[in-house]
Design an enzyme around this catalytic site. Structure first.
Site, mmCIF file in Angstrom:
data_model
loop_
_atom_site.group_PDB
_atom_site.id
_atom_site.type_symbol
_atom_site.label_atom_id
_atom_site.label_comp_id
_atom_site.label_asym_id
_atom_site.label_seq_id
_atom_site.Cartn_x
_atom_site.Cartn_y
_atom_site.Cartn_z
ATOM 1 C CB SER A 1 -6.852 -25.298 -26.860
ATOM 2 O OG SER A 1 -7.864 -25.853 -27.753
ATOM 3 C CE1 TYR B 1 -5.116 -22.401 -31.129
ATOM 4 C CE2 TYR B 1 -6.508 -24.463 -30.673
ATOM 5 C CZ TYR B 1 -6.366 -22.911 -30.290
ATOM 6 O OH TYR B 1 -6.953 -22.338 -29.447
HETATM 7 O O1 NJP Z 1 -9.089 -15.316 -30.481
HETATM 8 P P1 NJP Z 1 -9.006 -14.030 -31.461
HETATM 9 P P2 NJP Z 1 -9.628 -15.784 -29.205
HETATM 10 N N1 NJP Z 1 1.421 -10.311 -29.888
HETATM 11 O O2 NJP Z 1 -8.358 -14.060 -32.850
HETATM 12 C C1 NJP Z 1 -3.650 -11.491 -29.963
HETATM 13 C C2 NJP Z 1 -7.688 -19.431 -27.202
HETATM 14 N N2 NJP Z 1 -8.806 -20.383 -27.573
HETATM 15 O O3 NJP Z 1 -10.122 -14.528 -28.443
HETATM 16 O O4 NJP Z 1 -1.909 -8.763 -32.059
HETATM 17 C C3 NJP Z 1 0.227 -9.996 -29.092
HETATM 18 O O5 NJP Z 1 -10.260 -13.223 -31.265
HETATM 19 C C4 NJP Z 1 -4.655 -10.658 -30.973
HETATM 20 O O6 NJP Z 1 -4.356 -9.210 -31.135
HETATM 21 P P3 NJP Z 1 -3.407 -8.335 -32.192
HETATM 22 C C5 NJP Z 1 -6.778 -19.046 -28.372
HETATM 23 O O7 NJP Z 1 -5.856 -20.075 -28.750
HETATM 24 C C6 NJP Z 1 -10.036 -20.000 -28.215
HETATM 25 O O8 NJP Z 1 -10.522 -16.914 -29.757
HETATM 26 O O9 NJP Z 1 -3.865 -7.192 -32.166
HETATM 27 N N3 NJP Z 1 -0.949 -10.370 -29.334
HETATM 28 C C7 NJP Z 1 -5.931 -10.825 -30.366
HETATM 29 O O10 NJP Z 1 -6.145 -9.897 -29.347
HETATM 30 C C8 NJP Z 1 -6.126 -17.767 -27.911
HETATM 31 O O11 NJP Z 1 -5.134 -18.232 -27.105
HETATM 32 C C9 NJP Z 1 -10.917 -20.736 -28.449
HETATM 33 O O12 NJP Z 1 -3.973 -9.134 -33.489
HETATM 34 C C10 NJP Z 1 -1.379 -11.194 -30.349
HETATM 35 C C11 NJP Z 1 -5.846 -12.073 -29.568
HETATM 36 O O13 NJP Z 1 -4.396 -12.748 -29.548
HETATM 37 C C12 NJP Z 1 -7.059 -17.261 -26.987
HETATM 38 O O14 NJP Z 1 -8.029 -18.225 -26.363
HETATM 39 C C13 NJP Z 1 -10.966 -22.107 -28.000
HETATM 40 C C14 NJP Z 1 -0.148 -11.766 -31.008
HETATM 41 C C15 NJP Z 1 -6.573 -13.429 -30.663
HETATM 42 O O15 NJP Z 1 -7.883 -12.927 -30.669
HETATM 43 C C16 NJP Z 1 -8.055 -16.112 -27.410
HETATM 44 O O16 NJP Z 1 -8.376 -16.373 -28.504
HETATM 45 C C17 NJP Z 1 -9.796 -22.494 -27.080
HETATM 46 C C18 NJP Z 1 1.008 -11.336 -30.963
HETATM 47 N N4 NJP Z 1 1.972 -11.777 -31.744
HETATM 48 C C19 NJP Z 1 -8.708 -21.922 -26.812
HETATM 49 N N5 NJP Z 1 -0.875 -12.624 -32.016
HETATM 50 C C20 NJP Z 1 -11.808 -20.313 -29.433
HETATM 51 N N6 NJP Z 1 -11.994 -19.018 -29.632
HETATM 52 O O17 NJP Z 1 -12.879 -20.833 -29.493
HETATM 53 C C21 NJP Z 1 -2.083 -12.478 -31.741
HETATM 54 O O18 NJP Z 1 -9.885 -23.635 -26.598
HETATM 55 N N7 NJP Z 1 -2.572 -11.603 -30.542
#
Ligand code: NJP
Length: 236
Positions: free
Chosen positions: A130, A143
């Protein structure tokens, strides 16, 4: 096309959009996250395989790799930002949980796939970092710190692995319209975009950018900190 791609955090947001894009291009997607029901639905839609898994637990990640067989490409995408709180109000347990997912989770998936990739002499890993890695954003200390760690881990991994035929790429996706940004907006602390939801990047575009990085001309764009920017020119 025809490659097996493991996507962590595939239950929604950027991970789910990337799974749809890559599956549409002929990849065999392996979907990992904790939400089993969402993964099962997406597996049905994409013809992929769902593996419910908490990336903060190495035993679960290793079991997943043993069950799936060879992984050609890893999209190390699972990540957390909540709870958003200024340092003085932060909860040490919750702060540490973000480290467990954002740093240890990325390391765990790398560690689990690398031996197979080295053995086969090929593989590509995209770590989602990020712009927060190089910014000081109030309320986002966990973060910013963890995404800086992802950038650092990516640089070392790329240096160590290049000679083995494994590329490790860092991608900073900008401000993307997902649940993560909804949580940021709801917290009222340091919402990134002043331009409103429509200025956010659709997650599908990040999936397409990932497809370009993985494609035949991807090397032209690759690096350990490749960034997409929002309209404001401010990375997230
Ligand atoms: O986030 P969100 P994004 N074990 O909240 C999973 C980065 N990023 O798509 O486990 C396994 O919709 C969670 O799944 P669940 C950001 O830092 C974003 O925006 O079922 N999985 C869900 O599928 C991140 O690294 C922006 O709850 C785990 C996913 O993670 C990536 O992009 C900007 C978990 C999160 O989905 C995807 O973010 C940027 C675990 N313990 C970077 N905990 C932005 N959105 O603006 C969570 O620069 N997950």
């Amino acid at each position: 096309k025809g490659k097996t791609v493991l996507i962590t955090g595939a239950s929604k947001g950027i991970g789910a959009a990337t799974a749809r894009t890559l599956a549409g291009m002929g990849a065999h997607v392996v979907l990992a996250a904790r939400s089993a029901e969402a993964l099962a639905k997406l597996a049905q839609e994409t013809g992929g395989r769902a593996f419910p898994c908490d990336v903060s637990d190495f035993a679960q990640v290793r079991a997943l790799i043993e069950a799936t067989g060879p992984i050609d490409t890893l999209i190390n995408n699972a990540g957390l930002i909540d709870p958003i709180a200024r340092l003085a109000d932060s909860d040490p347990g919750a702060w540490g949980r973000v480290v467990d997912v954002n740093v240890k989770g990325v390391y765990h998936a790398l560690r689990a796939v690398l031996p197979g990739m080295i053995e086969r002499g090929s593989g590509t890993i995209i770590n989602i970092s990020s712009g927060a890695a190089t910014s000081a954003l109030e309320g986002w200390s966990h973060y910013c710190a963890t995404k800086a760690a992802v950038l650092s881990l990516t640089r070392v991994a790329d240096k160590e692995m290049r000679s083995a035929g494994v590329r490790v790429i860092g991608l900073s996706p900008g401000t993307v319209a997902t649940d993560m940004q909804r949580k940021i907006a709801a917290s009222g602390i340091n919402p990134v975009s002043q331009l409103g939801w429509e200025a956010h990047i659709p997650p599908e575009w990040v999936g397409q950018a990932i497809a370009v990085l993985l494609g035949p001309k991807g090397d032209a764009y690759c690096g350990t900190d490749f960034s997409l920017k929002t309209e404001e020119g401010r990375a997230a």
